[in-house]
Write a protein that holds these residues in place. Sequence first.
Motif, PDB file in Angstrom:
ATOM      1  N   THR A   1       0.836  -1.200   0.000  1.00 53.01           N
ATOM      2  CA  THR A   1       0.000   0.000   0.000  1.00 53.01           C
ATOM      3  C   THR A   1       0.870   1.248   0.000  1.00 53.01           C
ATOM      4  OG1 THR A   1      -0.148   0.001   2.419  1.00 53.01           O
ATOM      5  CG2 THR A   1      -1.905  -1.125   1.207  1.00 53.01           C
ATOM      6  N   MET A   2       0.350   2.309  -0.589  1.00 52.44           N
ATOM      7  CA  MET A   2       1.090   3.567  -0.634  1.00 52.44           C
ATOM      8  C   MET A   2       0.487   4.566   0.349  1.00 52.44           C
ATOM      9  SD  MET A   2       2.188   4.122  -4.618  1.00 52.44           S
ATOM     10  CE  MET A   2       0.550   4.165  -5.280  1.00 52.44           C
ATOM     11  N   PHE A   3       1.335   5.444   0.845  1.00 49.28           N
ATOM     12  CA  PHE A   3       0.910   6.500   1.757  1.00 49.28           C
ATOM     13  C   PHE A   3       1.849   7.687   1.580  1.00 49.28           C
ATOM     14  CE2 PHE A   3       4.185   4.231   3.926  1.00 49.28           C
ATOM     15  CZ  PHE A   3       4.817   5.139   4.761  1.00 49.28           C
ATOM     16  N   THR A   4       1.480   8.825   2.163  1.00 52.51           N
ATOM     17  CA  THR A   4       2.334  10.006   2.055  1.00 52.51           C
ATOM     18  C   THR A   4       2.921  10.354   3.410  1.00 52.51           C
ATOM     19  OG1 THR A   4       0.478  11.517   2.371  1.00 52.51           O
ATOM     20  CG2 THR A   4       1.076  10.964   0.092  1.00 52.51           C
ATOM     21  N   GLN A   5       4.091  10.990   3.351  1.00 50.20           N
ATOM     22  CA  GLN A   5       4.773  11.511   4.531  1.00 50.20           C
ATOM     23  C   GLN A   5       5.322  12.878   4.161  1.00 50.20           C
ATOM     24  OE1 GLN A   5       7.831   8.490   4.942  1.00 50.20           O
ATOM     25  NE2 GLN A   5       6.924   7.785   6.863  1.00 50.20           N
ATOM     26  N   SER A   6       5.469  13.733   5.162  1.00 48.71           N
ATOM     27  CA  SER A   6       6.106  15.027   4.914  1.00 48.71           C
ATOM     28  C   SER A   6       7.242  15.221   5.893  1.00 48.71           C
ATOM     29  CB  SER A   6       5.097  16.168   5.019  1.00 48.71           C
ATOM     30  OG  SER A   6       4.525  16.197   6.302  1.00 48.71           O
ATOM     31  N   LEU A   7       8.229  15.979   5.450  1.00 51.95           N
ATOM     32  CA  LEU A   7       9.421  16.239   6.243  1.00 51.95           C
ATOM     33  C   LEU A   7       9.805  17.697   6.042  1.00 51.95           C
ATOM     34  CD1 LEU A   7      11.872  15.071   7.868  1.00 51.95           C
ATOM     35  CD2 LEU A   7      12.937  14.654   5.648  1.00 51.95           C
ATOM     36  N   GLY A   8      10.100  18.390   7.112  1.00 53.87           N
ATOM     37  CA  GLY A   8      10.545  19.779   7.026  1.00 53.87           C
ATOM     38  C   GLY A   8      11.966  19.916   7.525  1.00 53.87           C
ATOM     39  N   PHE A   9      12.698  20.841   6.956  1.00 51.36           N
ATOM     40  CA  PHE A   9      14.063  21.110   7.370  1.00 51.36           C
ATOM     41  C   PHE A   9      14.243  22.609   7.534  1.00 51.36           C
ATOM     42  CE2 PHE A   9      18.468  22.199   6.397  1.00 51.36           C
ATOM     43  CZ  PHE A   9      19.116  21.434   7.353  1.00 51.36           C
ATOM     44  N   ASN A  10      14.699  22.996   8.703  1.00 49.20           N
ATOM     45  CA  ASN A  10      15.005  24.400   8.981  1.00 49.20           C
ATOM     46  C   ASN A  10      13.765  25.288   8.811  1.00 49.20           C
ATOM     47  OD1 ASN A  10      16.850  26.292   9.870  1.00 49.20           O
ATOM     48  ND2 ASN A  10      17.534  26.817   7.814  1.00 49.20           N
ATOM     49  N   ILE A  11      12.621  24.810   9.348  1.00 52.28           N
ATOM     50  CA  ILE A  11      11.369  25.558   9.176  1.00 52.28           C
ATOM     51  C   ILE A  11      10.813  26.109  10.486  1.00 52.28           C
ATOM     52  CG2 ILE A  11      10.706  24.364   7.052  1.00 52.28           C
ATOM     53  CD1 ILE A  11       8.777  22.668   8.782  1.00 52.28           C
ATOM     54  N   ASP A  12      11.598  26.037  11.560  1.00 58.50           N
ATOM     55  CA  ASP A  12      11.106  26.499  12.863  1.00 58.50           C
ATOM     56  C   ASP A  12      10.671  27.959  12.856  1.00 58.50           C
ATOM     57  OD1 ASP A  12      11.513  23.989  13.914  1.00 58.50           O
ATOM     58  OD2 ASP A  12      13.462  24.475  14.791  1.00 58.50           O
ATOM     59  N   ASP A  13      11.342  28.794  12.066  1.00 58.31           N
ATOM     60  CA  ASP A  13      11.002  30.216  12.018  1.00 58.31           C
ATOM     61  C   ASP A  13      10.036  30.572  10.895  1.00 58.31           C
ATOM     62  OD1 ASP A  13      12.646  30.701  14.208  1.00 58.31           O
ATOM     63  OD2 ASP A  13      14.410  31.055  12.953  1.00 58.31           O
ATOM     64  N   ALA A  14       9.617  29.580  10.133  1.00 58.06           N
ATOM     65  CA  ALA A  14       8.697  29.834   9.017  1.00 58.06           C
ATOM     66  C   ALA A  14       7.280  30.023   9.543  1.00 58.06           C
ATOM     67  CB  ALA A  14       8.730  28.673   8.033  1.00 58.06           C
ATOM     68  N   ASP A  15       6.506  30.794   8.811  1.00 60.22           N
ATOM     69  CA  ASP A  15       5.104  31.004   9.145  1.00 60.22           C
ATOM     70  C   ASP A  15       4.368  29.664   9.025  1.00 60.22           C
ATOM     71  OD1 ASP A  15       2.560  32.318   9.520  1.00 60.22           O
ATOM     72  OD2 ASP A  15       2.303  32.183   7.335  1.00 60.22           O
ATOM     73  N   PRO A  16       3.717  29.185  10.101  1.00 60.80           N
ATOM     74  CA  PRO A  16       3.043  27.887  10.051  1.00 60.80           C
ATOM     75  C   PRO A  16       1.989  27.785   8.950  1.00 60.80           C
ATOM     76  CG  PRO A  16       3.216  28.646  12.317  1.00 60.80           C
ATOM     77  CD  PRO A  16       3.674  29.780  11.442  1.00 60.80           C
ATOM     78  N   ALA A  17       1.280  28.874   8.684  1.00 62.10           N
ATOM     79  CA  ALA A  17       0.266  28.846   7.620  1.00 62.10           C
ATOM     80  C   ALA A  17       0.919  28.636   6.255  1.00 62.10           C
ATOM     81  CB  ALA A  17      -0.556  30.128   7.640  1.00 62.10           C
ATOM     82  N   THR A  18       2.075  29.249   6.058  1.00 67.22           N
ATOM     83  CA  THR A  18       2.798  29.083   4.795  1.00 67.22           C
ATOM     84  C   THR A  18       3.283  27.654   4.644  1.00 67.22           C
ATOM     85  OG1 THR A  18       3.497  31.388   4.804  1.00 67.22           O
ATOM     86  CG2 THR A  18       4.777  29.876   3.433  1.00 67.22           C
ATOM     87  N   VAL A  19       3.833  27.103   5.728  1.00 75.00           N
ATOM     88  CA  VAL A  19       4.310  25.715   5.691  1.00 75.00           C
ATOM     89  C   VAL A  19       3.151  24.778   5.379  1.00 75.00           C
ATOM     90  CG1 VAL A  19       5.307  23.827   7.049  1.00 75.00           C
ATOM     91  CG2 VAL A  19       6.248  26.143   7.249  1.00 75.00           C
ATOM     92  N   GLU A  20       2.023  24.966   6.045  1.00 75.46           N
ATOM     93  CA  GLU A  20       0.866  24.110   5.812  1.00 75.46           C
ATOM     94  C   GLU A  20       0.382  24.208   4.370  1.00 75.46           C
ATOM     95  OE1 GLU A  20      -3.585  23.145   7.562  1.00 75.46           O
ATOM     96  OE2 GLU A  20      -2.507  24.885   8.326  1.00 75.46           O
ATOM     97  N   LYS A  21       0.359  25.413   3.831  1.00 70.58           N
ATOM     98  CA  LYS A  21      -0.074  25.616   2.447  1.00 70.58           C
ATOM     99  C   LYS A  21       0.851  24.883   1.471  1.00 70.58           C
ATOM    100  CE  LYS A  21      -1.054  29.307  -0.887  1.00 70.58           C
ATOM    101  NZ  LYS A  21      -0.024  29.444  -1.869  1.00 70.58           N
ATOM    102  N   VAL A  22       2.157  25.006   1.684  1.00 66.39           N
ATOM    103  CA  VAL A  22       3.122  24.345   0.804  1.00 66.39           C
ATOM    104  C   VAL A  22       3.001  22.832   0.917  1.00 66.39           C
ATOM    105  CG1 VAL A  22       5.589  23.988   0.372  1.00 66.39           C
ATOM    106  CG2 VAL A  22       4.722  26.301   0.771  1.00 66.39           C
TER     107      VAL A  22
END
Length: 153
Positions: free
Chosen positions: A115-136
């Motif tokens: 089965t397939m599934f999705t995962q997400s990973l962020g790097f160096n995003i602690d200071d990024a706007d959470p709404a922007t990260v979620e949108k991306v």
Amino acid sequence: MSRERTMWEGKLEDGTTLVVTESFGLIVDGSETVKEWPWVNYASGEWEGEAGTFEATAIADDVDDLILEFGPQTDISVGLVISDRIESSIVYQETALVTDAGWVRVFVRRNPDGTMFTQSLGFNIDDADPATVEKVVLELEYAVREAVGMPID
């Protein structure tokens, strides 16, 4: 775990045995499995030849990073085999910047059962706007699902 082909087998520095199969890694002591993990839990890994260690970064907060200690005389091939197993569980991925130095990546992964599934990973995003990260992340999620024909939730 279903019976899978063994890709590599050898001793760790502590005397236990690492068994690398197509979808899983196992640490075995005698006839007992001490630890088992699917390769889909890791985003990447790196072989450190001088120390004879392999370290893989966990992709989920509830999974520990993987640190395997073989010893300095171990052949580099084990690092290549483990890296290949991690990479082979990735079906497709997309990456996008969210700040000058921060990025997110969304993977489509294949579970050991196919089965397939999705995962997400962020790097160096602690200071990024959470709404922007979620949108991306949502945009990338849509793109990777579309690319492999997965339903778009």
